[in-house]
Structure formats: structure tokens, C-alpha cells
Scaffold this active site. Sequence first.
Site, mmCIF file in Angstrom:
data_model
loop_
_atom_site.group_PDB
_atom_site.id
_atom_site.type_symbol
_atom_site.label_atom_id
_atom_site.label_comp_id
_atom_site.label_asym_id
_atom_site.label_seq_id
_atom_site.Cartn_x
_atom_site.Cartn_y
_atom_site.Cartn_z
ATOM 1 N N HIS A 74 43.189 45.720 33.749
ATOM 2 C CA HIS A 74 43.144 44.719 32.680
ATOM 3 C C HIS A 74 44.461 44.644 31.918
ATOM 4 O O HIS A 74 44.985 43.567 31.644
ATOM 5 C CB HIS A 74 42.015 45.049 31.694
ATOM 6 C CG HIS A 74 40.671 45.146 32.347
ATOM 7 N ND1 HIS A 74 39.563 45.608 31.697
ATOM 8 C CD2 HIS A 74 40.266 44.839 33.598
ATOM 9 C CE1 HIS A 74 38.533 45.598 32.513
ATOM 10 N NE2 HIS A 74 38.927 45.145 33.674
ATOM 11 N N ARG B 42 42.362 31.787 33.269
ATOM 12 C CA ARG B 42 41.390 32.873 33.479
ATOM 13 C C ARG B 42 40.586 33.078 32.195
ATOM 14 O O ARG B 42 41.005 33.808 31.305
ATOM 15 C CB ARG B 42 42.107 34.167 33.850
ATOM 16 C CG ARG B 42 42.999 34.097 35.083
ATOM 17 C CD ARG B 42 43.597 35.481 35.333
ATOM 18 N NE ARG B 42 44.471 35.538 36.482
ATOM 19 C CZ ARG B 42 45.790 35.440 36.432
ATOM 20 N NH1 ARG B 42 46.393 35.260 35.258
ATOM 21 N NH2 ARG B 42 46.523 35.515 37.531
ATOM 22 N N GLU C 151 37.844 32.262 48.345
ATOM 23 C CA GLU C 151 38.218 33.676 48.343
ATOM 24 C C GLU C 151 37.422 34.465 49.376
ATOM 25 O O GLU C 151 37.860 35.516 49.827
ATOM 26 C CB GLU C 151 37.961 34.286 46.952
ATOM 27 C CG GLU C 151 38.737 33.621 45.833
ATOM 28 C CD GLU C 151 38.280 34.091 44.467
ATOM 29 O OE1 GLU C 151 38.986 34.920 43.874
ATOM 30 O OE2 GLU C 151 37.227 33.623 43.993
ATOM 31 N N ARG D 152 42.904 46.169 47.633
ATOM 32 C CA ARG D 152 44.234 46.069 47.024
ATOM 33 C C ARG D 152 44.435 47.046 45.880
ATOM 34 O O ARG D 152 45.546 47.195 45.387
ATOM 35 C CB ARG D 152 44.517 44.631 46.565
ATOM 36 C CG ARG D 152 43.484 44.009 45.642
ATOM 37 C CD ARG D 152 43.702 42.493 45.589
ATOM 38 N NE ARG D 152 42.644 41.777 44.885
ATOM 39 C CZ ARG D 152 42.774 41.250 43.683
ATOM 40 N NH1 ARG D 152 43.904 41.363 43.041
ATOM 41 N NH2 ARG D 152 41.775 40.591 43.120
ATOM 42 N N CYS E 53 46.525 29.685 43.992
ATOM 43 C CA CYS E 53 46.877 30.264 42.688
ATOM 44 C C CYS E 53 46.919 31.790 42.703
ATOM 45 O O CYS E 53 46.689 32.423 41.687
ATOM 46 C CB CYS E 53 45.909 29.779 41.610
ATOM 47 S SG CYS E 53 44.178 30.035 42.004
#
Length: 756
Positions: free
Chosen positions: A367, A474, A610, A644, A681
Amino acid sequence: MRETAVGPRVLLKRLRELMQEPLEPQDRLDRIVRDIASNMVAEVCSLYVLRADSVLELYATEGLNPSAVHLVQLRLGQGLVGTIAASARPLNLSNAQEHPAFAYLPETGEEIYHSFLGVPLLRAGRTLGVLVVQNKTMRTYRDDEVEALETTAMVIAEMIATGDLARLSRPGLELDLKRPVSYGGASFNDGIGLGHVVLHEPRVVVTNLFNEDSEEEIRRLETALGSLRLSIDDMLERRDVAFEGEHREVLEAYRMFANDRGWVRRLEEAIRNGLTAEAAVEKVQSDMRARMIHMTDPYLRERMSDFDDLANRLLRQLMGTGPEDIAAALPKDAIIVARSMGAAELLDYPREKLRGLVLEDGAATSHVVIVARATGIPVVGQVKGAVSMAENGDAIIVDGDEGSVHLRPQSDLEAAYAEKVRFRARRQELYRELRNQPSVSRDGVHVDLLMNAGLLVDLPQLAESGAAGIGLFRTELQFMVASTFPRAESQEQLYRDVLDAARGKPVTFRTIDIGGDKVLPYFKNNTQEENPALGWRAIRLTLDRPGLLRTQIRALLKASGGRELKLMLPMVTELGEIAQAREIIDREVRHLSRFAHLLPNSLKLGAMIEVPSLLFQLDELMKAVDFVSVGSNDLFQFVMAVDRGNTLVADRFDVLSVPFLRVLKTIADAGRRNHTPVTLCGELAGKPISAMVLIGLGFRSISMSPASIGPVKAMLAELPVAELEAFFADNLSAPANDIPMRALLQAFADDHSIPL
């Protein structure tokens, strides 16, 4: 052998007097070792200081050959003294010469001494030197004598930390405390920052070491511990924050530690030996850190981090300081160094003073990293040991391009980086000149360059970067930096502010995308997921909790009254999820219409690609929505089966490999075939070489961080799109080539003088 003549309180009192006398550093050290020897009834007392070249140098002695001072040297790990320094643990021996690490140094004349007690000089867990007492007779030193020497060693360590001994160093030989250190870490956000260290959980500088009244100091300690325990109990019992799972476990551990009698007893013992409450906390914590620093067990190391945090909280209680005091004293070129921190904590620091962020832990998707990236701060993570090696005010360089950190850099390295920063500034000036230029290729192909955002602090960069709009807002960042769910009114205000700042440029709002690695501490989820990235997150979560989605949709509809609303759904897996979301949206539109609210002039619904399952229903998807956006980060993760957040595999596969580029071309072709706008994006859009690839594959709209728009626009201005498309026609569908695709693309750029 006589017993110790006087206790540690008298010794500390004598040390305090010596500290206050106007003495030269060497005279002060000589007097200190003489007094220690006298007070401990020892024939020898010697002080060794650790140099930057990992050599322990004899700085003062009482009882050994005085001509050996500054000449006797031991490597780290050599002899008893070197062993103590390397292990950060004391040695208490009745016959030192029988120990396997004993090293005979004839120049000191120490062969006649048998008893040996050596303790490390510790500060924040770092060893700065070694303090030794010796006697001719064979004996084991008592526990109270060990404690007295350790307490004295802490005082001397603070003296070293002030820099008083720097004048005693020979030219070219610096003390370890000022040693330049370079770390290799992980690059979490590009950029270079030169500045000075600000420890996020700063070691409170304890200047008052010696107490006048032990009972008063113990009362102060009890009061501070009481306040600390109450604050932890309050956090656990607050009704507005549902601490569950991991977050509650951490607080329960804090409560357990804060009530640990062994810890409190050691603090009280240090106070009775003559230290203030603050100095006692620093000493006990430094001892504990040194004992645990070599442990490899991740659970124990995590508990050490908990104890560190607790000790810092207790020090702030004792000294009456808080985070707001730290922020007020921030230098204008602050680089935050932290083990870990929350996104909201980073926002507590004034952005105009921040030059970089260094994390011992964290991941690219943490975050705090997402927020730092949004605000354009260079970030390097996985920098183990940075917190204990750094001191507030130390010079530091953060290289987010290479993923390296240089603490207390040498002047030539600092000069090289200063030139690198000036070069980047000149390049940024060129990018600013492109700000108002159209984003068109050399052969006239227009590409929309959009920016990603998620917080109000991002919005000024819309005009500064020259972005054509916000391709991804977001909305979850507002939730991540809050301590409770944002109320509908605050959501609506944020969305209205975003649209106002956009001044008519398009804005695409992604509905709240939480779950997986984006955990909200106040959101109750009792389910333990083995693979959270594949689990209950994004659209799956909000369809199961429709009240959360309805509140957000209503806020977006009201904020967009009289304007266009572009709404995007994250992590769509099948078309039925779009139908369910559309039903919720239609219901909110009807509700607001019934109460005569001003509605958007147009409402466009999009979906993020996605999840690989959508690749097999692309035509149906394109007909079901008004636009699509490719989330390349997650799509690559799922296509290549790569976590990831896992450093072992995150960089194992190339995002510019042929299989993944074929996937992206399939999506771009489907959009063109169905006349459905397609944007990408993810991080792919933000680097010139990968942005070049996207344009060659057919993407005409890409969204990136604001700082990336200039470099990508400069690349686009020199790009012959038609030739690149022909390159892909020849290389993308051909059998596997021995030369990696990335190398072929670099060669194409070099041949056409395209700046990457």
C-alpha cells in the site's frame, strides 16, 4: 581477590562528572578506563573502538602497555575482543588463555592476566567497540559486575555516537559509525533522491543518561508503561475498527510484551543501576536486539520488530514526543527510512520535503509503495539492515532506477549522483516543453497518453504532465489510507474534486479493488485464503457485499451530475458479473431519479481484462461493455503463473516475451474489430520500450504514472509506427527466435534513433 569496591551507581556518577569536565577526548577516555578499573577492582581496563575498515583499535587502557594505544589492532572476529564484537555478546572467562579464540598480543603485556570480562559497546543493536576488564587471579565475574560493565559500555557508546572521538582517528581511518554503506535492494519506484535520513520510527535520542533518584525514575517508568498498556487496550477494544486476523495478533503480541514481567524487571534493574528511565529502555532494547540480530527464524525476527516498536512507543511516552514533533523538525530533503509503514503514515509527512523512501520490507504492490508511486517518490525496498545502520541526519542516496541505497556516501559518489540528478532535471525540462505538444508519432499516428491516479495529491500532475485525462482512478486508495470505511459523503466529495480538477478531460473510475494484497485492517474477513490473489477480491468481493458497491456507485453518480461518468469493473472473470454490476448501477440510477438528483449526461461501463478466461470471450465482452482496459500487471501474473510479490519468481519471465505480446495483440485486434475502445493501464505503459511495443501492437490509449508521460511522449515523437507494425508482423507470428524479443526491440529502437 577483593570484592568490587563500589556499585555501578557510583561509577555512573563518576562518568557523568567526567563527561562534564572540559577534557580532551583522549584524556577523557584515559580517565574513564582508570575509573572503571578502580571501581571494579580490576588490574586492567581496555577500550577498543570499531573502525570503518572492520578493525578494532585500542583507544585507551589502564594496566596494559600504554604505548600500545592506537597501535594494537584486531580484525572483527579475531581474538576474544574480535569475537565479542562479531557476536555482540559478552564473554566472562576465568582463564582467558584457554579459550580457543584467545590471541596473544606481546605488545600489550597481557599474558599474565587470566580472568577476562568483555562486553560490546552497543547502540541500537550495532556494535561500536568492546570494553574489557581483566584480573591476574582466576575468577568468574558476578552477574552484577557484568551488568555494571554493560551499563558503562552503553554510556561510552553514546559518547562515540556524538562524534567526540573523531579527532582521535588517524587520517583516512574513520570510525565504524560513519562508515559508508551501500545496499542492493528492489526498485519499487523510479527516480533518484539525495537527502538526509529521517527514521520513521526514530530512535529517540536519549541525552539524559544518569538519574538523580531511582525511585522517581521507576515511578516515571510505571506511569509510561500504564499509558502504553491503556493505548494498546484501547486499540484492541475500539468499536470503530474491526481488528481481525493478523492485525489483531500483532496488537495482542504488543499487549503481551507490554505486560512481560521479565522485560519490566530488566528496565527497573537498569534504573537502579543509575540510568534514567529513557536510558534504561534504550539499554535493555539494545541488548535484546544484539542478542536476536543473528537469528534467522522469521517469527523471532518479527517479534524483535514488535519489541522495537514497543520500545519506541515507550520512549515517546517518557519523553513526551509524538510523530507530529518529528514531522515539524523534518529537513527539506528528507528520505524516510523504515522497516515497514502504512500508506496513511507516509501521507502524514509533508510531500514537499520528501525526496525518497527506503523500506527494509515491503513489495512493489505494498500500500505504501502504491501511494509513494502516486506521489512521485523514489522507493527502494528489501533493504535489510538499513534501519539499524542509519542515524537521523545521515547523508543518503536512494537510487530507484537501480534499486540501490548509499548511506553516508563518499564525496565522489555523491558528486556523481548530483550530476545524475542534474541530468535528469535537464531531461525533465525537455519533457515539460513537450507537455502541450500533441502525442503523435513520427508518421502521424495519434496515441492518448493518460495518467493513473488515486488520491487528491495526484491531481495537480494532470496539468503538469500534459496527460490527456485519467485512464485509471484507483478508488480503493481512499479506503486504504483511512482507518474506517469512508462515508458516502466523503467518497462523493473526492469524486467531485477529481472531476473538477480534470476540467473536462476524461476520467475513468475503477470501482473499489480490495482483497488479495490490498487488505483493509478494518474490513472483517475471517476466511484464510491460501492464494488471496486468486480469491475473494475486487468485483467478486463487492458483488458479495453489494451494500459496499451500492454506496460507491451512488456517490459516483451524484458527483458526476451533468457530466460523463466512466465506470470500470476490476477483475471480471465472466460476463455474468458485468450483468450483476449493471443491475446494481441501474437500481441506483432509478433511486436517484426518484428523488430528482442531477444524473450524469452519459454513463459508460467498462471492464478490466486481467483474468485469462476473458481472452476466450473477447468478442462477447466487447459487445457487453462500452470500453475495456487491460490490467497488464495482473494479466501477466495469471498468464505466466507468476506471483509478482514473490521475489524468487517476480523477475523470472519477461513481460516482453512473445507469448504475452501475442495475448496483448489479440486484445487490441478484438477491440478494433468490435469498434470498442481499448486502454492499457499497467506498468507496461510507463516505460518507453514497453510503451513502444504496445503502440506497435495496436494500442492507441495507454495510462501510466504522471512522471512517465514525458519520456513516453518523447519516444512516440520519434517512432515510425508503420515500420514497427511491420516488424511485429515479421517477428510475432514467426517460430521462436534464438534472439530474445527484448533484444530485437532494442535493436529496432537503436536503428531508428528512438530515445528509450
